[in-house]
Structures are given as structure tokens and as C-alpha cells.
Scaffold this active site. Sequence first.
Site, short mmCIF file in Angstrom:
data_model
loop_
_atom_site.label_atom_id
_atom_site.label_comp_id
_atom_site.label_asym_id
_atom_site.label_seq_id
_atom_site.Cartn_x
_atom_site.Cartn_y
_atom_site.Cartn_z
CD GLU A 53 -2.96 -0.81 -0.16
OE1 GLU A 53 -3.01 0.31 -0.70
OE2 GLU A 53 -3.59 -1.79 -0.60
CB THR A 59 3.31 4.25 -7.48
OG1 THR A 59 3.84 5.37 -6.75
CG2 THR A 59 4.39 3.67 -8.37
CG LEU A 96 8.56 3.08 -6.20
CD1 LEU A 96 8.04 2.39 -7.47
CD2 LEU A 96 8.52 2.10 -5.03
N GLY A 97 10.29 6.93 -6.75
CA GLY A 97 9.74 8.26 -6.50
C GLY A 97 9.16 8.43 -5.10
CE1 TYR A 136 -6.67 3.20 -0.58
CE2 TYR A 136 -4.31 3.30 -0.13
CZ TYR A 136 -5.40 2.67 -0.72
OH TYR A 136 -5.22 1.51 -1.40
CG ASP A 154 -8.32 4.39 -4.28
OD1 ASP A 154 -9.57 4.35 -4.26
OD2 ASP A 154 -7.65 3.68 -5.05
#
Length: 370
Positions: A53, A59, A96-97, A136, A154
Amino acid sequence: MNTKKKALPIRLPHAEVLSSIVGPLLTWYEGQSTLRCLPWREEVTPYHTWLSEIMLQQTRASAVIPYYTRFLEALPDIESLARCDDELLMKLWQGLGYYSRARNLKKAAGVICQEYGGKLPADFAALLELPGIGRYTASAIGSIAFGLPLPAVDGNILRVTMRVLQCGEDIAQPAVRRAVEEALAPYYPSGQAAGALNQAFMDLGATICLPHGAPHCAACPLARLCLAHDAGSEQQLPVKSKKAKRRVEQKTVLLLHQGRALALTKRPNKGLLAGLWELPNLPGHLTQAEVEAWLAARGLRTLTIARLPDARHIFSHVEWQMQGWAVELASPDAMVAEDASPLVWASPEELADTYSIPSAFQYFLHEHHG
DNA sequence: GATGCGTGGCT
DNA sequence: TAGCCAAGCAT
């Protein structure tokens, strides 16, 4: 009188329709569940659900899969995550950021080992207090790993809900997110169905109720109940206000070779790409003479210097327009000046295995190798 | 509530 | 191509 406008709670129209989507969604999901084989659905544990998660925040699943697999091979449990080396952690996240996700993950692992005996708490409020876990994610973990009846609101649930209810509220507003949570909560089941329902919403949003282009309403289990479909307004919903325009920054990036070694510097610990490694770079677009002067001022002796192809990198809120220079330096280098950020000299092996370098610099690194 | 925070894919 | 978007969170 108080002239300030008091924020009114958002009311969703036709919210009672939501009571009738739970059955069809769960039935559809059970029939579809083999179609999207995702590694975090294979062995469901609280740690696996938590990690997935976090990685999935903003992403795509297809981007997450290889990172998720590699991460668990290196750090198979919460204990190993809590004790891992920071450079390894960032290397596992490289590319991945949103790198603060990784740092918060480790911070939270420490708290879990300290406060909860190494196990994630099966409690919404306790999950919410952990670094990197918001409403979330607390709901997703609570429902999927612990069977708690929590809607995990989300982007998918927002889009599906706004369409089903034909609601034109602006989903960029946090108050709308909260209203959807409150509208859905009464209909949520406990147990395995809680997580199934959240994942059913997400799968529907990812494969049927698409955000751009035409949604696949012919294949949608909710089409007969969907007020937007009934009105033909699917593609006008949801409404989302635009974000501010991003600013542009010009940079001059230096590929400094000294034999086999390449110069890197560490970014500051706050802000964009915090704590990651980067190629040395300067604000603005410098001329060759200015680059040479900058090198000379730091006691670096230039053997050859050549322009590299221009590159551009777009972040969510800023755009870098980069000009690059490849420089061969005489070795050994002299001491750097006091005001310069210290350079480290990385071998190709260290570049690959040790230093985490964001994607923004990969254009020039590929130039380096190719 | 608005802004900062990455990257890659899609139209 | 330029813009929008993705299983958001912290401040």
C-alpha cells in the site's frame, strides 16, 4: 457576527444508491480475482499489505511489482526493515519516487518494533499514527490484513462513487474525500469481504471505470445502477480542479570523470529528492568558459570538456531544463574549496550497487555508459 | 485547505 | 506534444 464562511459538510446526492452496489461489486470481484495476479495478493500478511500500500501510493501497480519483490527479498520482515542500512533502503527505492515514503516506512518499523512487539496494530487509530500512513492506507491495511470494515477512499473509489451518484463535487477537495468515506462506511462488511470490497473498487477503477478515455461500461457490474451512465455523463465526471502550473528551472549538469571514477554529491536532507545522490550541478545554463572557471576555482584540472545532449525532467511541481558537460579531469584531484559541496568519486560498481540516484539524472548516466 | 513531493504511461 | 493521471501523506 462572524463573517468567515464556515465550511459546510459536503452532502452527496442519491447516497442511498451506494447500498446497492456492494453485492454486485463483491460478486464481480470474486469472478475476476484471478485476472489480476499481483504479488501482494499471493501471501497476505500485515507487513506485505502495508509495504504494497505504501508503494502503491500515487504509483501504478505495474511499476510497483519489481520493487515490491526485490524489497521483500532484501528485507523479508519488519524487524529487518527497522534495522536496515539507510543507503540500502534508498537503493531499494531508487526510481520509484516519493522517497519520503521509504524513510517513513523505516521510521514506522522502528515504532512497531518498539511499541507493538513487531506486529502492526489491528486498529485504525493506531495505524493512522504511524509515519507515512494516512486515512487511505490505514483503511486499506485495516480492511485487507485485519478485516476491519473501513472504506479505503482513493482516486478509484472517488471516481467510481462520483459517477455512480452523478455527483459534480470537486474531488480535489479533502472534504469530498471525507464525505465519500462517511457515505460508504455504513455499508461496509467486516471480515474478508472488507478487503475484498476495497480491492474490488480499485480493480474496477483500474480496468473498467477508467479515468481517461471511454470507460468500459458494457463490462461494468454497476452500469445498471450508475446515474452517470444513465445520463451519459460518465466522461464529464469526476470533476477535479486544476493544480497550479509548474515552474521551470534551468540547470547545468556535470559528468566529471577521473579515470574510472565519476563525481557525485549528496542532496540536502530536506526538500526535493532529499538525501539522494546526484551529479554535480549548477543553477542556470553556463557557457563552457563558465564551467571551466567553476572547475578551476575548485582545484580541478580539466583535460577534456564536451557538451552532452540537452535533457529535460518533469516533476509534479517543477521542470528541470538541463544542459550537460562531460569533463575528463587530471588525477589525483586537488582539495575542493570550502564552500563547495564535497564530491565523492564512485566506481561504476558503486554507482550500480551503492548510490541511489534519482531518475532525473539517468539521461546523463546513460550517456556516460553508452 | 493548499502546497511540496517522483516517475512513467496514456491520450 | 502537453497535460492528465496513478492504490496519498505531511506540513
